[in-house]
Design a protein around this motif. Sequence first.
Motif, short mmCIF file in Angstrom:
data_model
loop_
_atom_site.label_atom_id
_atom_site.label_comp_id
_atom_site.label_asym_id
_atom_site.label_seq_id
_atom_site.Cartn_x
_atom_site.Cartn_y
_atom_site.Cartn_z
N ALA A 65 0.83 -1.20 0.00
CA ALA A 65 0.00 0.00 0.00
C ALA A 65 0.87 1.25 0.00
CB ALA A 65 -0.93 0.00 1.22
N ALA A 66 1.99 1.20 0.70
CA ALA A 66 2.87 2.36 0.79
C ALA A 66 3.47 2.73 -0.55
CB ALA A 66 3.98 2.10 1.80
N LEU A 67 3.67 1.76 -1.42
CA LEU A 67 4.29 2.00 -2.71
C LEU A 67 3.27 2.12 -3.85
CD1 LEU A 67 7.27 -0.52 -2.40
CD2 LEU A 67 7.30 1.95 -2.02
N GLN A 68 2.00 2.08 -3.52
CA GLN A 68 0.94 2.08 -4.52
C GLN A 68 0.28 3.47 -4.60
OE1 GLN A 68 -0.41 1.37 -7.26
NE2 GLN A 68 -0.82 -0.83 -6.84
N TYR A 69 -0.46 3.71 -5.70
CA TYR A 69 -1.34 4.87 -5.74
C TYR A 69 -2.28 4.84 -4.54
CZ TYR A 69 -0.11 5.75 -10.67
OH TYR A 69 0.54 6.03 -11.83
N SER A 70 -2.77 6.03 -4.16
CA SER A 70 -3.65 6.10 -3.00
C SER A 70 -4.75 7.13 -3.25
CB SER A 70 -2.84 6.47 -1.75
OG SER A 70 -3.66 6.40 -0.59
N VAL A 71 -5.61 7.33 -2.27
CA VAL A 71 -6.71 8.27 -2.41
C VAL A 71 -6.19 9.71 -2.32
CG1 VAL A 71 -8.41 6.66 -1.51
CG2 VAL A 71 -7.22 8.20 0.06
N SER A 72 -6.86 10.61 -3.00
CA SER A 72 -6.41 12.00 -3.05
C SER A 72 -6.58 12.71 -1.72
CB SER A 72 -7.18 12.75 -4.15
OG SER A 72 -6.94 12.17 -5.41
N GLU A 73 -7.55 12.29 -0.92
CA GLU A 73 -7.79 12.95 0.37
C GLU A 73 -6.62 12.80 1.33
OE1 GLU A 73 -11.82 11.97 -1.35
OE2 GLU A 73 -9.83 11.04 -1.27
N GLY A 74 -5.91 11.67 1.23
CA GLY A 74 -4.79 11.42 2.12
C GLY A 74 -4.98 10.13 2.92
N LYS A 272 -6.28 18.31 -6.37
CA LYS A 272 -5.21 17.33 -6.13
C LYS A 272 -5.22 16.25 -7.20
CE LYS A 272 -2.07 15.77 -3.12
NZ LYS A 272 -0.81 16.49 -2.89
N GLN A 273 -6.41 15.79 -7.54
CA GLN A 273 -6.52 14.76 -8.57
C GLN A 273 -5.95 15.25 -9.90
OE1 GLN A 273 -10.70 13.89 -8.52
NE2 GLN A 273 -10.60 12.70 -6.62
#
Length: 414
Positions: A65-74, A272-273
């Motif tokens: 998860a740390a190295l993957q894309y994530s949600v824009s909110e944080g 952000k997106q």
Amino acid sequence: MLDWEHIFATRSSRMRASEIRELLKLLEQPDIISFAGGIPDPALFPDAEFKTAYNDIFSGPQVNAALQYSVSEGFKPLRDWIVKEVAKIGIDCTADNVFITSGSQQALDYLGKLFLSPKDTALVTWPTYLGALSAFNAYEPNYDNLSVNGNRTPEAYRETAAKLGGDVKFAYLSADFSNPTGETVDKAGREKLLALADELDIAVIEDAAYQHLRYDGEAIAPILAMDIAAKGGIENTRTIYCGSFSKSLAPGLRVGFVIGAMPVIRKLVLMKQAADLHSSTINQIAIEHVASRGFDAQVAKIKKAYSERRDAMLAALEKYMPKNTSWTKPEGGMFVWVTLPEGMDGAELLAKSIATEKVAFVPGRAFYADGSNANTLRMSFSCANAEMIDEGIKRLGRLVANADAEQQEALPII
């Protein structure tokens, strides 16, 4: 060579190199005593704690998860931690009111983009944070002098903005230990600001980068906390709170945050997106690990060090500066603001100081939206020990005294 100027957008003409970023290069010169960079002391970073955090991430189930894309909110656990932390200072919100940015500087850029159309007016203090002016400038605003003492009427602000071709959109300020002056807005000033914002129907952008760095005096509730208390909940407020981990934990990870009502947060998420999708996932996770395990201890450590340096600088200024020079006496933060004798130019003094005394500081003119008040300068005590501070202020006091004497000699005899 291709002439790019006619291709660039007109807004690019308002982009200027940061005087502070240029002065930071002086830190690399071993013979310079620098009071220029408003940056935290790297010797105080919780490096061991971050090493542990990253080791835990890479050796545990979070690594993918740390190295993957994530949600824009944080990162949700980080936003949850922020909710609990700000509750201690009266900001009652949920994780949905928290938005993670790539440093609080990105937050200022996004907020400028969100609120400012060309010719609109931003109310800023005189002086104000140079980085905020740089962020807002790209959106081609006008500036007006924000008075937190309430000595200008809402109609006066409105009429000035209309004459310049736009509307007043927001008031921006750092209420606690501001950059560059180190001054704090008292409770009455914060109440007057909220009343002004209500009358003008504008946003309030509260830059809380130095919120945790109070060394003495009574803490004052953040403007957002006062707004929430008066309006009955965060969704009824007009204050947008910008926070950062740069001064408390480490600036290199570039993790900041915004707290505000949901209509504002939703717009920021869309920005952000479009801009960079999301802030660094792994850095957000590391920040959450370190903050949840020892934030209070880290803050206590840096407050002890910085308060001692603040005291050393104030004592040295009192000891070495000429009588016709004045300065602020901050209760926290990283800065002291010096006012030189009338007619003296901080930029000219800096050139002499680098050449003859090997002392660096930031000339004050850059912090004024109208380029006024050249006889001011900003001094940062965060990265200098007591001996460096005493020697540096001694040299600077000697330089100011000599420059003032030369200025007096040049005056015509009446």
